[in-house]
Design an enzyme around this catalytic site. Structure first.
Site, PDB file in Angstrom:
ATOM      1  N   ASP A  16       0.947  -1.129   0.072  1.00 37.48           N
ATOM      2  CA  ASP A  16      -0.088  -0.140   0.127  1.00 37.48           C
ATOM      3  C   ASP A  16       0.717   1.290  -0.018  1.00 37.48           C
ATOM      4  OD1 ASP A  16      -2.573  -1.198  -0.266  1.00 37.48           O
ATOM      5  OD2 ASP A  16      -2.338  -1.884   1.968  1.00 37.48           O
ATOM      6  N   LYS A  67     -10.611  -6.177  -6.367  1.00 37.99           N
ATOM      7  CA  LYS A  67     -12.085  -6.079  -5.631  1.00 37.99           C
ATOM      8  C   LYS A  67     -13.308  -5.447  -6.631  1.00 37.99           C
ATOM      9  CE  LYS A  67     -10.576  -5.947  -0.758  1.00 37.99           C
ATOM     10  NZ  LYS A  67      -9.133  -5.517  -0.630  1.00 37.99           N
ATOM     11  N   PRO A  72     -22.941  -7.789 -13.771  1.00 39.05           N
ATOM     12  CA  PRO A  72     -22.002  -9.034 -14.487  1.00 39.05           C
ATOM     13  C   PRO A  72     -21.311  -8.496 -15.558  1.00 39.05           C
ATOM     14  CG  PRO A  72     -24.312  -9.919 -13.618  1.00 39.05           C
ATOM     15  CD  PRO A  72     -24.195  -8.244 -13.494  1.00 39.05           C
ATOM     16  N   ASN A  73     -22.084  -7.628 -16.396  1.00 40.87           N
ATOM     17  CA  ASN A  73     -21.413  -7.595 -17.696  1.00 40.87           C
ATOM     18  C   ASN A  73     -19.905  -6.724 -17.553  1.00 40.87           C
ATOM     19  OD1 ASN A  73     -21.206  -7.258 -20.938  1.00 40.87           O
ATOM     20  ND2 ASN A  73     -21.472  -5.241 -20.348  1.00 40.87           N
ATOM     21  N   ARG A 222       1.045  -3.333   6.928  1.00 40.31           N
ATOM     22  CA  ARG A 222       2.089  -2.494   7.889  1.00 40.31           C
ATOM     23  C   ARG A 222       2.727  -3.172   8.965  1.00 40.31           C
ATOM     24  NH1 ARG A 222      -3.273   1.059   8.421  1.00 40.31           N
ATOM     25  NH2 ARG A 222      -4.182  -0.941   8.061  1.00 40.31           N
TER      26      ARG A 222
HETATM   27  O1  C5P Z   1      -1.523  -2.927   6.481  1.00 38.44           O
HETATM   28  P1  C5P Z   1      -2.239  -4.184   6.796  1.00 38.44           P
HETATM   29  O2  C5P Z   1      -1.533  -5.421   7.103  1.00 38.44           O
HETATM   30  O3  C5P Z   1      -3.665  -3.779   7.489  1.00 38.44           O
HETATM   31  O4  C5P Z   1      -3.013  -4.371   4.989  1.00 38.44           O
HETATM   32  C1  C5P Z   1      -3.754  -5.108   5.100  1.00 38.44           C
HETATM   33  C2  C5P Z   1      -4.326  -5.332   3.530  1.00 38.44           C
HETATM   34  O5  C5P Z   1      -5.174  -6.240   3.134  1.00 38.44           O
HETATM   35  C3  C5P Z   1      -4.656  -4.072   2.875  1.00 38.44           C
HETATM   36  O6  C5P Z   1      -3.753  -4.022   1.572  1.00 38.44           O
HETATM   37  C4  C5P Z   1      -6.038  -4.286   2.491  1.00 38.44           C
HETATM   38  O7  C5P Z   1      -6.499  -3.750   1.265  1.00 38.44           O
HETATM   39  C5  C5P Z   1      -5.980  -5.841   2.441  1.00 38.44           C
HETATM   40  N1  C5P Z   1      -7.232  -6.614   2.372  1.00 38.44           N
HETATM   41  C6  C5P Z   1      -7.430  -7.405   1.695  1.00 38.44           C
HETATM   42  N2  C5P Z   1      -8.755  -8.181   1.787  1.00 38.44           N
HETATM   43  C7  C5P Z   1      -9.837  -7.711   2.522  1.00 38.44           C
HETATM   44  C8  C5P Z   1      -9.455  -6.744   3.362  1.00 38.44           C
HETATM   45  C9  C5P Z   1      -8.004  -6.051   3.529  1.00 38.44           C
HETATM   46  O8  C5P Z   1      -6.645  -7.953   1.105  1.00 38.44           O
HETATM   47  N3  C5P Z   1     -10.970  -8.528   2.470  1.00 38.44           N
END
Ligand code: C5P
Length: 254
Positions: A16, A67, A72-73, A222
């Site tokens: 990130d 994400k 759907p299309n 992090r």
């Molecule tokens: O820094 P941290 O360990 O909190 O980062 C978590 C990561 O997990 C973020 O990049 C976030 O976008 C990701 N995440 C994910 N799937 C999810 C929720 C969070 O990959 N359902």
């Protein structure tokens, strides 16, 4: 895919960050300590495929945290474009519904066949790890507890043809019981060793708990990227995973 072959494979490092220079620095420093580098929305909006190519050129593997959640299309077309750009591992939101998911899986597989490519690994995101019960109930008006809700989403993902889900370790235990297919992948985000800060996450789990619950991969950002000594932080997590895998093998399950 791509079941993990060694403890290192199980760590997906969340990149990130805002610049390709930071990507390069993290990949060069940590590629021997983590299995995959996750490119999420902050990088995708500016650099997208450029960041993927850079990671691959430096010898790393990518998880594209797309994400997608749309009709759907639109999702089908977006996923086909990922595949055409050689993205092998990405995700969509299960809350987009079974029609969106199965249509996408079908369209992507047909595209891969046409182009003579291996089908990608597509995961379904259940409920984001920043959600707790209060937000689910009061803001999304979902009248179920989180575990039941995530378990239902995982079932929809499986029946609609996805390769796995993103869910927390607590939920992973139940998903493993309900979906006997051993190849079904579970990725656990918001992994937090006991020595790390929770930050803005709510449903957090330690690497040990994730492994004992049957998680294949864990997303960690992090706790490693902001550590004073990033290699030492990654090594501590690797050690915790290795011990948990040995204990699991020996059925020491606490
Ligand atoms: O820094 P941290 O360990 O909190 O980062 C978590 C990561 O997990 C973020 O990049 C976030 O976008 C990701 N995440 C994910 N799937 C999810 C929720 C969070 O990959 N359902």
């Amino acid at each position: 895919m791509i079941k993990p072959q060694c403890p290192k494979d199980r760590i997906i490092l969340a990149l990130d960050v805002d610049t390709l220079e930071e990507v390069k620095e993290l990949v060069l420093e940590l590629k021997d300590y983590v299995g995959y580098f996750k490119i999420g929305l902050p990088l995708i909006v500016t650099y997208g495929f450029e960041a993927v190519r850079l990671i691959e050129e430096l010898g790393g593997r990518c998880y594209y945290d797309s994400k997608f959640h749309d009709i759907p299309n639109t999702v089908q077309k977006a996923c086909i474009n990922l595949v055409k750009n050689n993205i092998h591992f990405f995700n969509i939101h299960i809350q987009g519904g079974s029609k969106m998911i199965s249509g996408t899986v079908k369209a992507v597989n047909a595209c891969c066949k046409r182009l003579d490519k291996e089908p990608p690994v597509i995961l379904g995101v259940t409920l984001l790890s920043s959600f707790g019960q209060r937000t689910l109930t009061e803001e999304l008006c979902v009248d179920k507890n989180i575990e039941d809700y995530v378990s239902k989403l995982a079932q929809v993902a499986y029946e609609s043809g996805l390769d796995g889900v993103v869910a927390s370790a607590d939920e992973a235990r139940r998903i493993r019981q309900q979906i006997p297919d051993k190849d079904f992948i579970i990725v656990c985000p918001a992994t937090r060793p006991t020595w790390a800060s929770v930050n803005d996450q709510v449903r957090v789990d330690t690497p040990r708990s994730a492994i004992l619950s049957g998680v294949d991969y864990m997303v960690i950002g992090r706790p490693i990227t902001t550590a004073d000594n990033r290699i030492a932080a990654a090594q501590l997590i690797l050690d915790e995973i290795t011990t948990a895998l040995e204990d699991k093998e020996n059925e020491i399950l606490v």
